[in-house]
Design a protein around this motif. Structure first.
Motif, PDB file in Angstrom:
ATOM      1  N   LEU A 206       0.861  -1.180   0.000  1.00 17.06           N
ATOM      2  CA  LEU A 206       0.000   0.000   0.000  1.00 17.06           C
ATOM      3  C   LEU A 206       0.901   1.235   0.000  1.00 17.06           C
ATOM      4  CD1 LEU A 206      -2.788   1.419   0.234  1.00 17.06           C
ATOM      5  CD2 LEU A 206      -2.499   1.263   2.735  1.00 17.06           C
ATOM      6  N   THR A 207       0.694   2.088  -1.003  1.00 16.69           N
ATOM      7  CA  THR A 207       1.498   3.328  -1.117  1.00 16.69           C
ATOM      8  C   THR A 207       0.558   4.517  -0.975  1.00 16.69           C
ATOM      9  OG1 THR A 207       3.114   2.285  -2.565  1.00 16.69           O
ATOM     10  CG2 THR A 207       3.018   4.705  -2.578  1.00 16.69           C
ATOM     11  N   ILE A 208       0.928   5.428  -0.081  1.00 13.81           N
ATOM     12  CA  ILE A 208       0.177   6.678   0.124  1.00 13.81           C
ATOM     13  C   ILE A 208       1.119   7.836  -0.169  1.00 13.81           C
ATOM     14  CG2 ILE A 208      -1.146   8.084   1.739  1.00 13.81           C
ATOM     15  CD1 ILE A 208      -2.481   5.432   1.115  1.00 13.81           C
ATOM     16  N   THR A 209       0.681   8.744  -1.069  1.00 12.78           N
ATOM     17  CA  THR A 209       1.485   9.928  -1.356  1.00 12.78           C
ATOM     18  C   THR A 209       0.567  11.138  -1.469  1.00 12.78           C
ATOM     19  OG1 THR A 209       3.236  10.855  -2.752  1.00 12.78           O
ATOM     20  CG2 THR A 209       1.451   9.674  -3.881  1.00 12.78           C
ATOM     21  N   THR A 210       1.168  12.307  -1.711  1.00 10.40           N
ATOM     22  CA  THR A 210       0.404  13.555  -1.825  1.00 10.40           C
ATOM     23  C   THR A 210       0.855  14.301  -3.059  1.00 10.40           C
ATOM     24  OG1 THR A 210       2.015  14.560  -0.303  1.00 10.40           O
ATOM     25  CG2 THR A 210      -0.102  13.862   0.633  1.00 10.40           C
ATOM     26  N   SER A 211      -0.011  15.170  -3.577  1.00 15.47           N
ATOM     27  CA  SER A 211       0.274  15.976  -4.764  1.00 15.47           C
ATOM     28  C   SER A 211      -0.386  17.349  -4.585  1.00 15.47           C
ATOM     29  CB  SER A 211      -0.285  15.275  -6.016  1.00 15.47           C
ATOM     30  OG  SER A 211      -0.065  16.070  -7.161  1.00 15.47           O
ATOM     31  N   PRO A 212       0.258  18.441  -4.991  1.00 18.92           N
ATOM     32  CA  PRO A 212       1.472  18.472  -5.815  1.00 18.92           C
ATOM     33  C   PRO A 212       2.768  18.328  -5.032  1.00 18.92           C
ATOM     34  CG  PRO A 212       0.695  20.689  -5.446  1.00 18.92           C
ATOM     35  CD  PRO A 212      -0.318  19.801  -4.828  1.00 18.92           C
ATOM     36  N   ASP A 213       2.734  18.381  -3.720  1.00 22.88           N
ATOM     37  CA  ASP A 213       3.968  18.305  -2.946  1.00 22.88           C
ATOM     38  C   ASP A 213       3.968  17.036  -2.108  1.00 22.88           C
ATOM     39  OD1 ASP A 213       4.792  20.830  -3.855  1.00 22.88           O
ATOM     40  OD2 ASP A 213       3.646  21.843  -2.277  1.00 22.88           O
ATOM     41  N   THR A 214       5.143  16.513  -1.872  1.00 22.44           N
ATOM     42  CA  THR A 214       5.309  15.399  -0.956  1.00 22.44           C
ATOM     43  C   THR A 214       5.950  15.910   0.315  1.00 22.44           C
ATOM     44  OG1 THR A 214       7.426  14.862  -1.973  1.00 22.44           O
ATOM     45  CG2 THR A 214       5.476  13.705  -2.813  1.00 22.44           C
ATOM     46  N   GLY A 215       6.236  14.951   1.219  1.00 24.19           N
ATOM     47  CA  GLY A 215       6.817  15.349   2.501  1.00 24.19           C
ATOM     48  C   GLY A 215       5.775  15.880   3.456  1.00 24.19           C
ATOM     49  N   LEU A 216       4.489  15.616   3.182  1.00 25.34           N
ATOM     50  CA  LEU A 216       3.421  16.113   4.048  1.00 25.34           C
ATOM     51  C   LEU A 216       3.114  15.096   5.147  1.00 25.34           C
ATOM     52  CD1 LEU A 216       1.002  17.709   1.422  1.00 25.34           C
ATOM     53  CD2 LEU A 216       3.047  18.666   2.510  1.00 25.34           C
ATOM     54  N   GLN A 217       2.484  15.604   6.174  1.00 24.16           N
ATOM     55  CA  GLN A 217       2.175  14.775   7.348  1.00 24.16           C
ATOM     56  C   GLN A 217       0.908  13.943   7.109  1.00 24.16           C
ATOM     57  OE1 GLN A 217       4.124  14.522  10.103  1.00 24.16           O
ATOM     58  NE2 GLN A 217       5.567  15.858   9.017  1.00 24.16           N
ATOM     59  N   ILE A 218       1.013  12.651   7.419  1.00 22.36           N
ATOM     60  CA  ILE A 218      -0.130  11.748   7.406  1.00 22.36           C
ATOM     61  C   ILE A 218      -0.036  10.852   8.628  1.00 22.36           C
ATOM     62  CG2 ILE A 218      -0.340  11.761   4.884  1.00 22.36           C
ATOM     63  CD1 ILE A 218       1.068   9.039   4.851  1.00 22.36           C
ATOM     64  N   THR A 219      -1.123  10.161   8.910  1.00 20.49           N
ATOM     65  CA  THR A 219      -1.057   9.107   9.928  1.00 20.49           C
ATOM     66  C   THR A 219      -1.492   7.801   9.270  1.00 20.49           C
ATOM     67  OG1 THR A 219      -3.322   9.470  10.708  1.00 20.49           O
ATOM     68  CG2 THR A 219      -1.564  10.704  11.816  1.00 20.49           C
ATOM     69  N   ILE A 220      -0.760   6.737   9.587  1.00 20.81           N
ATOM     70  CA  ILE A 220      -1.091   5.384   9.147  1.00 20.81           C
ATOM     71  C   ILE A 220      -1.410   4.590  10.401  1.00 20.81           C
ATOM     72  CG2 ILE A 220      -0.302   3.328   7.932  1.00 20.81           C
ATOM     73  CD1 ILE A 220      -0.559   5.748   6.113  1.00 20.81           C
ATOM     74  N   ASN A 221      -2.682   4.204  10.491  1.00 16.58           N
ATOM     75  CA  ASN A 221      -3.134   3.539  11.724  1.00 16.58           C
ATOM     76  C   ASN A 221      -2.751   4.355  12.953  1.00 16.58           C
ATOM     77  OD1 ASN A 221      -4.412   1.411  10.398  1.00 16.58           O
ATOM     78  ND2 ASN A 221      -2.511   0.186  10.331  1.00 16.58           N
ATOM     79  N   PHE A 222      -2.951   5.705  12.821  1.00 14.27           N
ATOM     80  CA  PHE A 222      -2.782   6.663  13.908  1.00 14.27           C
ATOM     81  C   PHE A 222      -1.320   6.885  14.314  1.00 14.27           C
ATOM     82  CE2 PHE A 222      -6.803   4.342  14.405  1.00 14.27           C
ATOM     83  CZ  PHE A 222      -7.697   5.367  14.109  1.00 14.27           C
ATOM     84  N   VAL A 223      -0.403   6.427  13.465  1.00 16.27           N
ATOM     85  CA  VAL A 223       1.023   6.666  13.698  1.00 16.27           C
ATOM     86  C   VAL A 223       1.495   7.707  12.681  1.00 16.27           C
ATOM     87  CG1 VAL A 223       3.327   5.672  13.734  1.00 16.27           C
ATOM     88  CG2 VAL A 223       1.364   4.348  14.581  1.00 16.27           C
ATOM     89  N   ASN A 224       2.180   8.729  13.140  1.00 20.60           N
ATOM     90  CA  ASN A 224       2.627   9.804  12.254  1.00 20.60           C
ATOM     91  C   ASN A 224       3.644   9.287  11.237  1.00 20.60           C
ATOM     92  OD1 ASN A 224       1.077  11.807  13.487  1.00 20.60           O
ATOM     93  ND2 ASN A 224       2.669  12.239  15.021  1.00 20.60           N
ATOM     94  N   GLN A 225       3.398   9.677   9.992  1.00 21.06           N
ATOM     95  CA  GLN A 225       4.308   9.336   8.906  1.00 21.06           C
ATOM     96  C   GLN A 225       4.399  10.541   7.969  1.00 21.06           C
ATOM     97  OE1 GLN A 225       5.942   6.550   8.978  1.00 21.06           O
ATOM     98  NE2 GLN A 225       4.735   5.299  10.421  1.00 21.06           N
TER      99      GLN A 225
END
Length: 368
Positions: free
Chosen positions: A31-50
Motif C-alpha cells: 500500500l502506497t500513500i502519497t500527496t500531490s502536488p507536494d510530498t513530505g506532508l504529514q499523514i497518519t497510518i493507523n494513527f502513527v505519524n508518517q
C-alpha cells in the motif's frame, strides 16, 4: 546419477517456493500513500505519524486507516473519494494520492516597525496578493524587500504568491530642509527652535514637525567704516508668505524657505570741523529716504563745504542727500580773515578816540 537429479529437483522446488511463496499460504501486498502536488506532508497510518510518500506491505485483507494531517487543505483522493480519514482494505498492490490545495503564507512587516502594512495572510498557490505600505508619521515609504530581494517602490504592489513570502516595507526618515533667511540683507540674527543663528540658516527636520522661527527686531549692526558704531538698523515687517507673526510656528511637510522682510534704516552722523557748529539733519533714516543737512553760522568762521564719507560733496547749504547707506557728514568751516585796526593821535596821545561809537584813549588797537 539419480541421486544428483533428485537433489537438483529438490533445490529447484525450494527456490520456487521462496520466490513465489507458498501457494496455499497468506499473501501480502504493498500500500502506497502519497500527496500531490507536494510530498513530505504529514499523514497518519493507523494513527502513527508518517510522511509522504509512504509504502508498506500488508497481509491481504488488512484494514489500514489513513489520514492526511498536513495544514494544507485536503481536496480528494485520486479515485475521487473525498473522505479523510479513510480506511483502505489491502487486497492488492494499491497507490493512493491525496490531492492537496496548496496555500502559501505572506508575512508582512515594516522597517522601522510601526507601519500597519496590509496584504499578509494565507493565499492559494499562484493567486495575487495586494500589498500596501501606509503612511507613517516622520517617515516616507522607500521600497519593498520580498524574500530578501529589493522589489521596487510601487505602492500598492500586486505580487503572485507562488511561494511563501516574507514582505518588509522599508521606510526612510522623512527629513526636509527648513531655511530661514532675511532680505534685503543677510547675516542678521534669526532663531530656529530657540537656537540663534545668522541668516541664512538651513536645518533638517522630520516631516510634520512644528518648528518655531523668529527674527530679532529691531537689531543693529556696524555696516560702514565711515560711521563709528552701529549704523544700520533692521525692523521686521513680514514673512515672504505675508504673515506678520514673529515669532511663529511653522509645520514642515516639505523643503521650505521662510524669508523675513526687513525695513532698513541707515544712520546719518553729523559734525563740524572745527567743532562747535550745531549741524542739523543727523539721525536714523529709512533706506533711500532724503536727509536735509544744514550748516549753521559759526562766529569767526565761514562755512566752506560738506565732506560725506570722506568725499567733498560741495557747498550747497542746506544740502539734500539720499540716505542709501550710512553716512558720516562733516560741515567744513574756514576761519574768517583777521586784521588789526589801530587808532592813535599825534603829537600827543591819551586823547579820546571812538571806534564803532565806543570811546577809547589813544592809541587803541582792535582785531576786526
Amino acid at each position: 546419477m539419480k541421486r544428483k537429479l533428485l537433489f537438483f529437483a529438490s533445490v529447484a522446488a525450494l527456490l520456487m517456493l521462496l520466490l513465489t511463496g507458498c501457494p496455499n499460504g497468506p499473501k501480502s501486498f504493498t500500500l502506497t500513500i502519497t500527496t500531490s502536488p507536494d510530498t513530505g506532508l504529514q499523514i497518519t497510518i493507523n494513527f502513527v505519524n508518517q510522511q509522504t510518500p509512504f509504502s508498506q506491505k500488508y497481509a491481504e485483507g488488512t484494514n489500514v486507516n489513513v489520514q492526511v494531517t498536513s495544514p494544507q487543505d485536503f481536496q480528494q483522493w485520486n479515485d475521487s473519494n473525498n473522505n479523510n480519514p479513510r480506511d483502505f482494505t489491502v487486497n492488492g498492490n494499491f497507490s493512493y494520492t491525496a490531492q492537496m490545495n496548496v496555500q502559501y503564507k505572506v508575512d508582512v512587516s515594516s522597517n522601522p516597525v510601526g507601519a500597519a502594512v496590509t496584504g499578509g495572510g494565507w493565499y492559494n498557490k499562484d493567486t495575487n496578493a495586494t500589498l500596501t505600505a501606509p503612511a507613517m508619521a516622520g517617515y516616507i515609504f522607500d521600497h519593498w524587500v520580498i524574500n530578501g530581494v529589493n522589489a521596487g517602490n510601487t505602492n500598492p504592489m500586486i505580487v503572485q504568491v507562488n511561494e511563501p513570502k516574507n514582505v518588509v516595507a522599508h521606510y526612510i526618515s522623512a527629513q526636509f530642509t527648513l531655511t530661514v533667511t532675511t532680505t534685503p540683507d543677510t547675516g542678521l540674527v534669526i532663531r530656529i527652535a530657540g537656537v540663534q543663528y545668522n541668516s541664512p540658516k538651513t536645518v533638517s527636520v522630520s516631516e510634520g514637525s512644528v518648528v518655531q522661527i523668529s527674527v530679532d527686531t529691531p537689531q543693529e549692526r556696524d555696516g560702514s567704516a565711515f560711521v563709528v558704531g552701529n549704523d544700520t538698523r533692521y525692523t521686521f515687517q513680514q514673512w515672504n508668505d505675508a504673515s506678520n507673526t514673529n515669532p511663529r510656528n511653522v509645520t514642515v511637510n516639505g523643503n521650505v524657505t521662510y524669508t523675513a522682510q526687513m525695513n532698513v534704516q541707515y544712520k546719518v552722523d553729523v559734525s563740524s570741523n572745527p567743532v562747535g557748529a550745531a549741524v542739523t539733519g543727523g539721525g536714523w533714516y529709512n533706506k533711500n529716504a532724503n536727509a536735509t543737512l544744514t550748516a549753521p553760522a559759526m562766529a569767526g568762521y565761514t562755512f566752506s563745504h560738506w565732506v560725506i564719507n570722506g568725499v567733498n560733496a560741495g557747498n550747497t547749504n542746506p544740502l539734500i542727500v539720499q540716505v542709501n547707506e550710512p553716512k558720516n557728514v562733516v560741515a567744513q568751516y574756514n576761519a574768517d580773515v583777521q586784521y588789526t585796526l589801530t587808532v592813535t593821535t599825534l603829537p600827543d596821545i591819551a586823547l579820546d578816540v571812538r571806534i564803532d561809537g565806543t570811546t577809547y584813549p589813544s592809541p587803541k588797537s582792535m582785531v576786526v
